[in-house]
Design a protein around this motif. Structure first.
Motif, PDB file in Angstrom:
ATOM      1  N   TYR B  29       0.848  -1.188   0.000  1.00 39.30           N
ATOM      2  CA  TYR B  29       0.000   0.000   0.000  1.00 39.30           C
ATOM      3  C   TYR B  29       0.885   1.239   0.000  1.00 39.30           C
ATOM      4  O   TYR B  29       1.773   1.348   0.829  1.00 39.30           O
ATOM      5  CB  TYR B  29      -0.888  -0.042   1.239  1.00 39.30           C
ATOM      6  CG  TYR B  29      -1.755   1.164   1.442  1.00 39.30           C
ATOM      7  CD1 TYR B  29      -2.914   1.330   0.710  1.00 39.30           C
ATOM      8  CD2 TYR B  29      -1.414   2.134   2.369  1.00 39.30           C
ATOM      9  CE1 TYR B  29      -3.720   2.436   0.896  1.00 39.30           C
ATOM     10  CE2 TYR B  29      -2.209   3.247   2.566  1.00 39.30           C
ATOM     11  CZ  TYR B  29      -3.362   3.391   1.824  1.00 39.30           C
ATOM     12  OH  TYR B  29      -4.148   4.496   2.018  1.00 39.30           O
ATOM     13  N   VAL B  30       0.669   2.127  -0.957  1.00 35.31           N
ATOM     14  CA  VAL B  30       1.486   3.335  -1.064  1.00 35.31           C
ATOM     15  C   VAL B  30       0.565   4.548  -0.972  1.00 35.31           C
ATOM     16  O   VAL B  30      -0.400   4.647  -1.711  1.00 35.31           O
ATOM     17  CB  VAL B  30       2.252   3.376  -2.411  1.00 35.31           C
ATOM     18  CG1 VAL B  30       3.153   4.605  -2.475  1.00 35.31           C
ATOM     19  CG2 VAL B  30       3.068   2.112  -2.607  1.00 35.31           C
ATOM     20  N   LYS B  31       0.877   5.466  -0.044  1.00 35.62           N
ATOM     21  CA  LYS B  31       0.021   6.643   0.117  1.00 35.62           C
ATOM     22  C   LYS B  31       0.903   7.855   0.325  1.00 35.62           C
ATOM     23  O   LYS B  31       1.402   8.084   1.406  1.00 35.62           O
ATOM     24  CB  LYS B  31      -0.893   6.424   1.323  1.00 35.62           C
ATOM     25  CG  LYS B  31      -1.715   7.638   1.734  1.00 35.62           C
ATOM     26  CD  LYS B  31      -2.914   7.832   0.825  1.00 35.62           C
ATOM     27  CE  LYS B  31      -3.880   8.865   1.369  1.00 35.62           C
ATOM     28  NZ  LYS B  31      -3.393  10.240   1.211  1.00 35.62           N
ATOM     29  N   PHE B  38      -2.284   4.268  -3.786  1.00 38.93           N
ATOM     30  CA  PHE B  38      -2.309   3.168  -4.751  1.00 38.93           C
ATOM     31  C   PHE B  38      -1.662   1.927  -4.171  1.00 38.93           C
ATOM     32  O   PHE B  38      -1.073   1.964  -3.092  1.00 38.93           O
ATOM     33  CB  PHE B  38      -1.715   3.569  -6.102  1.00 38.93           C
ATOM     34  CG  PHE B  38      -0.387   4.256  -6.064  1.00 38.93           C
ATOM     35  CD1 PHE B  38       0.781   3.553  -6.227  1.00 38.93           C
ATOM     36  CD2 PHE B  38      -0.307   5.643  -5.873  1.00 38.93           C
ATOM     37  CE1 PHE B  38       2.004   4.185  -6.211  1.00 38.93           C
ATOM     38  CE2 PHE B  38       0.918   6.291  -5.855  1.00 38.93           C
ATOM     39  CZ  PHE B  38       2.076   5.560  -6.025  1.00 38.93           C
TER      40      PHE B  38
END
Lengths: 310, 190
Positions: B29-31, B38
């Motif tokens: 999880y990339v924020k 995304f």
């Protein structure tokens, strides 16, 4: 049997307590007042990509705050002078190796300074908690150019989209410029930032609550900076916007974008807007993820290792 | 099948991607602070075995894949298809050479294999990690040569070729690791 023990070692918890003590000492020495602000409030942010947790209080919808920013700015407008807080912040839908929906945030504001001076304050704080690695300071533009060959301030949006398609196979229609920049930055640049690094002068489309000014080359930039370390984003600082009308415009743009993306429009916090209209003093402010800072100090990639119960 | 959102992607979840069934290997999880979240997802294409890396907007959905892993007994090869049987229901399925792939050299009658079924048809066949097989061909054993680490090639009953210690002879049953093709020892029972 159900497990009951903590996810962090006691050595990690002791280090955490020690870091908190040093942070408080640093701000005490610099005459920055510690304040405690509510976590539960009637309003939340309009940010398109922040989702607040809502709860029912006496039958009324309230929100767990995604950051203490609005309360802090109300205090500043009321004349508090420089302040800091250490609070829990909440964000729905954020969970992963480096994210928890509930996390600890250190947020502070210094009156009468800009983002450049606040960067020096960050370095001072880091040194006071025992970080002895030298900081690097580099503009977003120079980093982006170095790693991608593209100038983030003047490249056309379709060039950024093309870069993402050819490097990452991402082909998303109707994607805003800011998302392409984020994808490129988080995939090709962030992992390279292993030394403590302050990245300043962000693209103007990512200004959020920062002022927009021209850089030496006449390109509009957001006077915002981020602290990266060990490939992690730790903190986000602004030379704070003080213009209430511009602030209101940005909120309205947020809500329009929310509606386009089928997200609920948020009621703009009237108390915060009133504070802005009354007048926010010249200041710079920054929010720092304490759990992430602990991850870097302990050199772990898993946030659960630094939270008592992660 | 139900749809799964990126925040439900866990290792082992089976989803459809570009028309092929895939198994989620990893989901990151990339924020970026205030930006769009995304997910960087690694998925193994269960047809080809290849690992794909894809980036999804958080909350995007993929259709679940009707994929089941079942223990089945290998029966026989009819020249074109490999036949397996579910030991409780006696239901039989036939797998083609693509589905069986490399596992063909470890296929022994009455041994149990993990058969991956996609919409009820075999997609892949995995051998047990360890298997006992008879040596059908190898150079004569050198009696007494048990101390030194020398090896020689041996052909097993299923056609697999492995390296075995010099003291083993044709007709002996040995234990082999199917993942590496490594000789593990003489079989415990004969």
């Amino acid at each position: 049997m159900n497990q009951f023990g903590p996810t962090a070692d006691f050595s990690a918890l002791r280090l955490r307590a020690d870091v908190l003590r040093k942070i408080r000492q640093y701000f005490f020495d610099h005459h920055v007042l510690e304040v405690d602000v509510p976590v539960l409030a009637e309003h939340s942010v309009t940010d398109v990509y922040l989702s607040a947790l809502s709860v029912s209080v006496m039958g009324q919808v309230q929100y767990l705050q995604t950051s203490p920013e609005y309360y802090m700015k109300r205090l500043l407008a009321a004349g508090s002078s420089s302040i800091y807080t250490i609070v829990k912040a909440f964000r729905a839908d954020e969970k992963g190796q480096r994210h928890r929906p509930e996390f600890s945030m250190l947020e502070w504001y210094r009156t009468g300074i800009d983002d450049r001076q606040l960067m020096q304050d960050v370095i001072g704080l880091a040194s006071s908690i025992g970080i002895d690695e030298a900081f690097e300071q580099v503009s977003y533009r120079d980093l982006f150019l170095l790693h991608t060959g593209l100038n983030p301030h003047i490249a056309e949006t379709h060039e950024l989209a093309h870069y993402c398609e050819s490097h990452f196979g991402i082909d998303w229609p109707n994607t805003p410029r800011s998302t392409w920049l984020d994808i490129i930055f988080s995939r090709h640049i962030e992992p390279q930032l292993q030394a403590p690094t302050l990245v300043y002068d962000f693209p103007s489309c990512q200004c959020a609550l920062a002022r927009v000014r021209s850089n030496d080359l006449g390109e509009p930039v957001a006077r915002r900076f981020e602290w990266y370390w060990q490939g992690l984003e730790l903190a986000n600082g602004y030379w704070e916007l003080t213009d209430a009308a511009v602030q209101r415009d940005r909120f309205e743009q947020d809500n329009q974008a929310r509606i386009q993306q089928h997200l609920p429009a948020m009621v703009m916090d009237p108390h915060f807007l009133a504070a802005m209209e009354h007048g926010l003093p010249e200041c710079a402010g920054i929010a720092l993820g304490l759990d992430r800072l602990m991850m870097c100090l302990l050199k772990t990639r898993n946030i659960a290792d630094v939270m008592a119960f992660g | 099948m139900a749809d799964y959102s990126t925040n439900e992607f866990r290792g082992g979840l089976k989803v459809m991607l570009d028309g092929d069934p895939c198994s989620v290997v990893e989901n990151e999880y990339v924020k970026p602070g205030k930006g769009q979240a995304f997910n960087r997802v690694k998925l193994r294409n269960l047809k080809t075995g290849r690992v794909w890396e894809r980036t999804f907007k958080s909350g995007e959905k993929l259709e679940g894949a009707d994929v089941m892993e079942t223990d089945m007994e290998y029966l026989y090869n009819d020249g074109e298809f490999y036949h397996f049987m579910e030991p409780q229901t006696f239901e039989q399925v036939q797998a083609d050479a693509t589905a069986v792939g490399e596992t063909s050299k470890w296929l022994k009658e009455q041994e149990t294999y993990v058969v991956t079924l996609f919409n009820g048809a075999p997609l892949a066949v995995a051998a047990p990690n360890h298997i006992e097989l008879e040596i059908t061909e190898t150079d004569p054993g050198l009696k007494g040569d048990t101390a030194q680490g020398g090896t020689k090639p041996a052909t097993l009953a299923t056609g697999a070729m492995v390296k075995v210690p010099l003291f083993l002879s044709t007709g002996e049953i040995i234990k082999v690791d199917t993942r590496t093709g490594e000789y593990l020892g003489r079989a415990s029972t004969k």
